[in-house]
Design a protein around this motif. Structure first.
Motif, PDB file in Angstrom:
ATOM      1  N   SER A  52       0.844  -1.188   0.000  1.00 54.61           N
ATOM      2  CA  SER A  52       0.000   0.000   0.000  1.00 54.61           C
ATOM      3  C   SER A  52       0.885   1.245   0.000  1.00 54.61           C
ATOM      4  O   SER A  52       1.832   1.350   0.777  1.00 54.61           O
ATOM      5  CB  SER A  52      -0.905   0.019   1.232  1.00 54.61           C
ATOM      6  OG  SER A  52      -1.532   1.283   1.364  1.00 54.61           O
ATOM      7  N   THR A  63      -1.345   4.458   2.727  1.00 56.97           N
ATOM      8  CA  THR A  63      -1.393   4.510   4.190  1.00 56.97           C
ATOM      9  C   THR A  63      -0.443   5.578   4.706  1.00 56.97           C
ATOM     10  O   THR A  63       0.702   5.667   4.272  1.00 56.97           O
ATOM     11  CB  THR A  63      -1.011   3.152   4.795  1.00 56.97           C
ATOM     12  OG1 THR A  63      -1.847   2.142   4.240  1.00 56.97           O
ATOM     13  CG2 THR A  63      -1.178   3.162   6.307  1.00 56.97           C
ATOM     14  N   ARG A  85      -2.423   8.001  14.402  1.00 58.16           N
ATOM     15  CA  ARG A  85      -2.636   6.562  14.504  1.00 58.16           C
ATOM     16  C   ARG A  85      -2.528   6.080  15.952  1.00 58.16           C
ATOM     17  O   ARG A  85      -2.623   4.892  16.226  1.00 58.16           O
ATOM     18  CB  ARG A  85      -1.634   5.819  13.612  1.00 58.16           C
ATOM     19  CG  ARG A  85      -1.848   6.088  12.126  1.00 58.16           C
ATOM     20  CD  ARG A  85      -0.745   5.496  11.266  1.00 58.16           C
ATOM     21  NE  ARG A  85      -0.670   4.054  11.396  1.00 58.16           N
ATOM     22  CZ  ARG A  85      -1.353   3.190  10.662  1.00 58.16           C
ATOM     23  NH1 ARG A  85      -2.186   3.638   9.732  1.00 58.16           N
ATOM     24  NH2 ARG A  85      -1.204   1.895  10.823  1.00 58.16           N
TER      25      ARG A  85
END
Length: 292
Positions: free
Chosen positions: A148, A151, A232
């Protein structure tokens, strides 16, 4: 027979009050004397431990550049604080030696700087068709490896008790540096980074400074959020580099090097200034809170 004098209840109460006042005054004196004097800054990875990379830069280089800049601004803005680096060049330092540097220096804070990365996934796809010996049409499979690139965000870790199902790719990647060390089984008491149960054992090592580490980690994340970074969160994980820390210790992932936008940001002058200012403000806020 002589009468034994009885101690009156109010006398006992007064004794306890006096003792409590004495302990309070003593603790206050100790608290007032406590100062943040030494900070150890750890640039993650280095040397032969440095395969994580983006399109054009490596985690070990970005982490080192950030660590050196952070140390410089701390020395400029916090004149009473001594800065110690675990490395200042592209060299490999075993994880247990990194925290030993901080313990031996009796450091008050340990900060390890890293870049996050997404794992590579293998996916099979049909690239064409052929015929088998019986003349039947069959697909030709090939494997495509990808990760990915969308992200993004920041997260900060403290040493904690990891559960078996919590050993995510980031933690495995950070702990995998152990395999590059000579006699790693002796250094980490037989710890195997690929074994989730070993991660639990590592987490149960002495961690006196959990509350302070969590406090510092939250301050760091709050500063990231203040400049618009994606949060996060703060997480407790089984990280070898933090497990034996004798002081508040955190590992902060300053961004995803697998994300082209964040890779550019972390390598840019603007990004470097912003990241190090976030860390500086968090350290200053933590210092102010514990020294009052």
């Amino acid at each position: 027979m002589k009468n034994i004098p009885l101690v009156r209840p109010n006398a006992i109460l007064m004794l306890f009050i006096c003792l409590a006042i004495t302990l309070y005054v003593k603790n206050q004196a100790v608290a007032q004397e406590y100062k943040i004097k030494t900070i150890v800054i750890d640039a993650g990875h280095g040397g032969k431990d440095g395969s994580t990379r983006g399109e054009y830069s490596t985690e070990k280089d970005v982490a080192l550049k950030t660590a050196l800049r952070l140390g410089k601004v701390i020395e400029e803005k916090m004149k009473d604080v001594k800065v110690i680096y675990t490395r200042t060049t592209d060299v490999f330092i075993p994880l247990y030696e990194r925290i030993a540097i901080a313990n031996n220096a009796k450091a008050d804070i340990f900060i390890s700087i890293h870049c996050n990365d997404m794992p590579v996934y293998a996916k099979k796809y049909i690239s064409g068709y052929t015929k088998n010996k019986k003349g039947k049409r069959v697909p030709i499979y090939k494997t495509r490896y990808s990760k990915s690139t969308s992200t993004k965000g920041t997260e900060t870790f403290v040493s904690g008790i990891g559960r078996v199902n919590e050993q995510d790719e980031a933690i495995k990647r950070e702990n995998a540096s152990i395999f590059l060390e000579d006699n790693y089984k002796d250094n980490y008491e037989g710890f195997n980074p690929n074994d989730p149960e070993s991660a639990i054992i590592l987490s149960l090592m002495k961690n006196t400074f959990r509350a302070q580490s969590l406090k510092l980690a939250k301050l760091v994340q709050d500063e990231y959020v203040n400049v618009g970074r994606i949060n996060r969160g703060v997480q407790e994980k089984s990280l070898a580099v933090l497990a034996r820390a004798g002081m508040p210790a955190i590992l902060t992932e300053i961004g995803f090097i697998s994300n082209p936008g964040e890779e550019d940001y972390m390598n840019s002058e603007e990004g470097q200034v912003e990241i190090t200012n976030c860390l500086l403000k968090a350290i200053q806020a933590y210092k102010h809170s514990v020294e009052i």
